[in-house]
Design a protein around this motif. Structure first.
Motif, PDB file in Angstrom:
ATOM      1  N   ILE A   1      63.964  64.567   1.045  1.00 21.55           N
ATOM      2  CA  ILE A   1      65.281  64.765   0.995  1.00 21.55           C
ATOM      3  C   ILE A   1      65.668  63.639   1.796  1.00 21.55           C
ATOM      4  O   ILE A   1      65.288  62.969   2.477  1.00 21.55           O
ATOM      5  CB  ILE A   1      65.695  66.136   1.597  1.00 21.55           C
ATOM      6  CG1 ILE A   1      64.895  66.166   3.183  1.00 21.55           C
ATOM      7  CG2 ILE A   1      65.097  67.104   1.068  1.00 21.55           C
ATOM      8  CD1 ILE A   1      65.417  67.153   4.157  1.00 21.55           C
ATOM      9  N   ASN A   2      67.222  63.524   1.538  1.00 23.82           N
ATOM     10  CA  ASN A   2      68.068  62.491   2.275  1.00 23.82           C
ATOM     11  C   ASN A   2      67.364  61.063   1.799  1.00 23.82           C
ATOM     12  O   ASN A   2      67.445  59.965   2.389  1.00 23.82           O
ATOM     13  CB  ASN A   2      67.800  62.508   3.574  1.00 23.82           C
ATOM     14  CG  ASN A   2      68.419  63.737   4.220  1.00 23.82           C
ATOM     15  OD1 ASN A   2      68.895  64.635   3.401  1.00 23.82           O
ATOM     16  ND2 ASN A   2      68.499  63.844   5.777  1.00 23.82           N
ATOM     17  N   ASN A   3      66.629  61.128   0.569  1.00 17.42           N
ATOM     18  CA  ASN A   3      66.246  59.700  -0.169  1.00 17.42           C
ATOM     19  C   ASN A   3      67.525  59.106  -0.446  1.00 17.42           C
ATOM     20  O   ASN A   3      68.411  59.618  -1.427  1.00 17.42           O
ATOM     21  CB  ASN A   3      65.268  59.989  -1.301  1.00 17.42           C
ATOM     22  CG  ASN A   3      63.952  60.016  -0.389  1.00 17.42           C
ATOM     23  OD1 ASN A   3      63.714  60.273   0.918  1.00 17.42           O
ATOM     24  ND2 ASN A   3      62.885  60.117  -1.208  1.00 17.42           N
ATOM     25  N   SER A   4      67.727  57.656  -0.292  1.00 24.04           N
ATOM     26  CA  SER A   4      68.649  56.783  -1.120  1.00 24.04           C
ATOM     27  C   SER A   4      68.110  55.636  -1.207  1.00 24.04           C
ATOM     28  O   SER A   4      67.566  55.149  -0.399  1.00 24.04           O
ATOM     29  CB  SER A   4      69.959  57.096  -0.384  1.00 24.04           C
ATOM     30  OG  SER A   4      70.195  56.407   0.517  1.00 24.04           O
TER      31      SER A   4
END
Lengths: 775, 262
Positions: free
Chosen positions: A421-424
């Motif tokens: 999660i919170n990957n960008s």
């Protein structure tokens, strides 16, 4: 004007051609100038001819010289400050190769040598706006934590300004901190600071020569607007092995050098590490004890003489900062560079230098908080190739022709988390930067010296990736995808360079220079302190290259047989396409960051004075700069001009070195400057239950004036042929001036109905000592 | 970055750095009108507060702007004039916040007309509020953290207000879906402003979860950046109110969650 230019150009051409006409029976003497002890080539040593008083040439960056003279007998000698004069009787009826081996002058004053230049070099050379530093000199000047530092010492010279305590960034003639090109053995260094700026990345033990151009840069340099800092590493002793080092309060250094094959090749390895975090271990708190805070760096260089005409150099730098708080948070960052260089003597008059360069800057942040593993990674990588030919047709002309190509790969930031999660991922950006140049040094007459040249630079943003078109408000309105290697946007900029000097007498000269520079990579920061995570972006269809035109004039005068040097230079700089963030810009992991930028122009002007005493038991200098730096950026400050953050009206620095006796030498420095321009509130209001501040104009206030005095002493404990040791003591900020690092505003703790200003100051009286040795 | 800098300052320079309250001669500026207007779907009572700025060295009591004409209308043709229920505070009970509607605020005060508009987004559900712990310098710290599913492609803008033991904590946290569109967002929501109140076991933590429009997000995002202390060029936040008034007008949804630190 145009007519004048053409006539002038023709004159120059004819001055080269005309030489051909008289060129009957001319021969060349060429070779190197070296130090007798270490075998290191000496840069900028002046080779002169007894019989022809006005003829002189200087060795180039590799210690090479070439003199073409009519047939005859000459006594040729080398004058290099701090070395004994060395003479060579040449019977010039054929081309001759001769290396000068210079022996260091052994006098009591050897250690206070201030300059290695020809004594009146400052008068005769066309180049202006240039500062050279001697490493011996640097070691005498007191600095924070006793760690001698090239960058901090340069900031004591006029026109070069420190970004403040705890910041190794510097501003040259009103330019931003990112407008300085920093080259270590030709490799660009993107972040020159360790420990968030308390130290610079350059280990002065490993450095041979430091030159900073603040105006009129010669055309072989390009890519940044304000200055060029050209640092060359030591080559290593090719005669015997040696070890030197130092043990200091918070860091230690060690250098090892010696021959690979005696008098054919040598190497040098220097390393440094701080142990400031040792103090953390004393803490009673467990997470403090588990924290890390250190940096290390390694410089290495090797060279090998294949034969008389070919020589190979390999050099590299690797440095890393590590910072960790318990197991929760960690950041490490650093530069690595590598250079392979091949010097070739094509003929006695043609010198070739071929270089392949690799440069890398990266940082990585680890966050392990709240059971959430998170990594942010960012990198800039350059592959760089350079070819330069240097031609010495005769002692009055020196011509350089070269080509430089760089492939940049920018990885602005990849965030990855352990639980996906919170990957960008921000897109990588690719670009290709090229420069072709020629530069001509001409001794037009005995009194007139000029250096002129042209650099043509190009920059292409290339795919792959999505590129956006923005409307006037910075909203992305269109997306275009480019394939790998496809050209997105190309810029071409001719950059003319000129500097000239006219000797008024043997003691004085006037100089003038003009330079245009283009910059294609930009550092964007919205914080007052330099941070390793400040973002580099490349030019694109939306971000145009920054351009600067600098005009300067100067007057140079020496007194008392060159004992005192006085110079004054005035400059005016016109800047285009300057960049700033929009108010409320969304800077975090924003793929459309270009939409958050504003563009405008800038101007900077000032006058610099420097009085220097070069030799004697007492030496040093006084520098003063009066200047102004302004920006005008669309939508900032109601589109009016405003003073830039780095604007400093007055800037004074005084440096004194005194040789008390054979054992002791003392030093002191004093600096004073007008505080940085800052934005302070002009009122307050309440929103969302909190007190907020009203701002009326950009940079309308000043930080308090900054001043500080440092003192140092060096005690030469032992000096023999085989072993040398010394102690260095210093006190930084002797009188404990509380210079403001930040001024912030808050609701008062004692009276919640009031607001107050709070000043944070760093470093009051920092004493330090170090022990240095050499054998 | 603030964390890094604080850490450096603490560990490297604590022996030598010092902090002092100082006097700075700050210019005084002409008072400006400050409007804070909110339309929520919680109740039909909507409030607009109008005050004026004061000089930095004055006390924190901001003068109220009375006798202003304040109206709120929406894109369905409703219009209501708010009553001044106490000095500078204007309220109505006739306008209910409805998802998807755009509200228009008009204020006539001090001889000037100020207008703003804001659209109330459709609500997003906050799954959970929990406390995460960190072993940091000087012991354990507690941070309120949230977890919610961010619906894809809606241009989601979110704002969090914290209350510790019933008292509003300074600052606010805003999140945009840029780069995190359509995924589960899970993170601490401590504000970068100040060092904040330190939480301990037994404390009551309440969080208001607001869905706002982009202009309100921009307002609070710029407000937050400008108050973070190390901003190179602080400026007034980007307001959605016209004619140079400070403050904002926000139509938003509110969801409250609470927890006790164990």
């Amino acid at each position: 004007m145009v007519k004048f230019k053409i006539t002038y150009f023709l004159l120059l051409c004819s001055s080269i051609l005309s030489l051909k006409l008289y060129a009957q029976n001319k021969f060349t003497v060429s070779g190197k100038v070296k130090d007798s002890k270490s075998g290191e080539e000496l840069i900028g040593a002046v080779v002169m001819i007894e019989e022809l008083k006005t003829t002189a040439v200087a060795t180039n960056a590799y210690g090479f010289y070439s003199l073409t003279l009519p047939e005859g007998e000459y006594s040729i000698y080398v004058n290099y400050f701090g070395y004994q004069k060395n003479e060579f009787k040449a019977k010039l009826n054929q081309n001759i190769v001769h290396d000068f081996v210079l022996v260091e002058e052994v006098t009591e004053l050897k250690e206070v040598v201030i300059s290695t230049k020809k004594q009146d070099d400052n008068i005769t050379k066309a180049q202006m706006g240039v500062e050279k530093l001697d490493i011996k000199e640097i070691s005498k000047i007191p600095v924070l934590f006793g760690e001698k530092d090239v960058l901090k010492t340069l900031q004591l010279l006029p026109g070069i300004k420190s970004a403040g305590d705890g910041n190794s960034g510097y501003y040259v003639r009103g330019g931003g901190a990112d407008q300085n090109l920093i080259l270590l053995d030709e490799a660009p260094v993107y972040n020159a600071s360790h420990l968030l700026g308390f130290f610079s990345t350059f280990n002065s033990d490993a450095i041979k020569d430091v030159t900073l151009y603040k105006g009129g840069m010669p055309s072989p340099y390009g890519g940044r607007l304000s200055s060029v800092l050209d640092i060359k590493m030591n080559e290593g002793n090719d005669k015997k092995y040696g070890v030197s080092g130092g043990i200091g309060l918070i860091s230690s250094r060690l250098l090892f050098q010696g021959p690979i094959v005696k008098e054919k090749g040598s190497f040098m390895v220097a390393a440094r590490r701080t142990y400031a975090d040792a103090f953390l271990k004393l803490s009673s708190d467990e997470s403090t004890r588990n924290s890390t805070l250190y940096f290390y760096d390694i410089n290495a260089k090797g060279n090998y003489k294949i034969n008389e005409k070919n020589r190979l150099f390999v050099s590299g730098y690797f440095g890393r900062d590590k910072l960790g708080i318990g197991g929760t948070f960690g950041i490490d960052w650093g530069n690595s560079t590598g250079t392979i260089r091949w010097n070739r003597l094509l003929s006695p008059k043609w010198f070739s230098n071929t270089t392949g360069i690799f440069s890398n800057y990266s940082y990585k942040i680890n966050i392990n908080a709240s059971g959430n593993d998170f990594t942010i990674f960012s990198r800039i990588r350059d592959y760089n190739f350079k070819q330069e030919f240097e031609y010495f047709p005769n002692p009055r002309n020196n011509i350089k022709i070269g080509y430089n190509t760089i492939y940049h790969k920018l990885t602005p930031g990849q965030s990855t988390g352990s639980n996906s999660i919170n990957n960008s991922v921000l897109q990588d950006r690719y670009s290709w930067e090229n420069g072709v140049y020629f530069s001509h040094d001409l001794n037009a007459t005995e009194k007139l010296n000029i250096t002129y040249g042209l650099r043509i630079s190009t920059f292409s943003a290339i795919g792959k990736g999505n590129f956006y078109t923005y409307d006037g408000n910075g909203k992305a309105i269109d997306t275009t995808y480019y394939n790998s290697g496809e050209f997105v946007k190309t810029y071409i900029n001719p950059e003319p360079r000129f500097s000239g000097s006219y000797k008024l007498s043997s003691k004085s000269s006037v100089k003038a220079s003009y330079a245009r520079n283009a910059q294609y990579l930009h550092l964007i920061s919205n914080s007052t302190a330099s941070s390793p995570t400040d973002l580099w972006i490349s030019s694109s269809a939306n971000v145009k290259p920054q351009l600067a035109d600098q005009y300067s004039v100067g007057y140079f005068r020496n007194f008392k047989d060159n004992l005192f040097e006085f110079s004054t230079e005035a400059y005016y700089k016109d800047l285009q396409n300057q960049i700033d963030y929009k108010n409320g810009a969304n800077t975090q992991a924003n793929d459309k960051l270009e939409g958050e930028l504003l563009f405008g122009k800038g101007r900077a002007y000032g006058i610099e004075f420097l009085l220097k005493k070069k030799t004697g038991r007492f030496s040093g200098w006084i520098g003063y700069t009066l200047s102004r730096t302004e920006r005008k950026i669309d939508k900032i400050n109601n589109n009016n001009w405003y003073v830039a953050r780095q604007d400093r009206t007055h800037d004074i620095s005084i440096v004194g070195l005194y040789e008390l006796n054979k054992k002791w030498s003392l030093s002191a420095t004093f600096v004073y400057n007008t505080g940085n321009a800052v934005t302070f509130p002009s009122g307050k209001y309440r929103v969302d239950g909190d007190v907020q501040y009203v701002y009326t104009e950009r940079n309308g206030y000043r930080m308090p004036a900054y001043h500080r005095m440092d003192i140092g002493a060096t005690w030469l404990r032992k000096k023999t042929e085989r072993f040398e040791s010394s102690w260095n003591f210093s006190i930084y900020n002797l009188y404990g001036r509380e210079n403001a690092y930040t001024i912030t505003f808050r609701e008062s703790e004692s009276d919640p109905n009031k607001t107050e200003a709070v000043r944070t100051a760093l470093f009051r009286f920092v004493p330090s000592f170090s022990y240095n040795f050499k054998f | 970055m603030k964390l890094i800098k604080n850490f450096i300052l603490i560990s490297l320079a604590s022996l030598v750095s010092c902090t002092k309250v100082i006097n700075i001669d700050l210019n005084s500026a002409d008072p400006k009108v400050v409007i804070e207007g909110v339309v929520t779907g919680l109740s039909s009572k909507q409030t607009v507060t109008i005050t004026k700025t004061v000089n930095f060295n004055d006390s924190n009591t901001m003068p109220a702007v009375s006798s202003a004409l304040v109206t709120i209308s929406d894109n369905t043709g409703q219009l209501d004039t708010l009553k001044e229920t106490s000095s500078g505070v204007y309220t109505t009970e006739n306008i209910a916040g409805v998802y998807g509607r755009t509200y228009i605020l008009t204020v006539i005060a001090e001889g000037k007309t100020f207008t703003a508009q804001s659209t109330m987004p459709f609500p997003v559900n906050l799954d959970s509020l929990y406390i995460s712990t960190n072993q940091l310098l000087g012991g354990i710290t507690y941070s309120p953290s949230i977890r919610f599913y961010e619906p894809a492609g809606k241009g989601g803008r979110y704002r969090f207000i914290r209350y510790y033991n019933g008292k509003k904590e300074k600052g606010t946290t805003v999140i945009s879906d840029e780069g995190v569109d359509g995924i589960i967002i899970e993170r601490p929501i401590t504000s970068p402003r100040d060092n904040g109140t330190e939480l301990k076991v037994g404390d009551l933590v309440e969080v208001d979860f607001l869905c706002t429009d982009d202009a309100v997000y921009t307002y609070f995002n710029s407000l937050q950046q400008n108050t973070s202390g190390d901003s190179a060029a602080p400026d007034n936040p980007v307001s959605n109110i016209s004619n140079g008034a400070l403050g904002y007008f926000s139509a938003h949804t509110v969801q409250r969650k609470s927890t006790i630190i164990k």
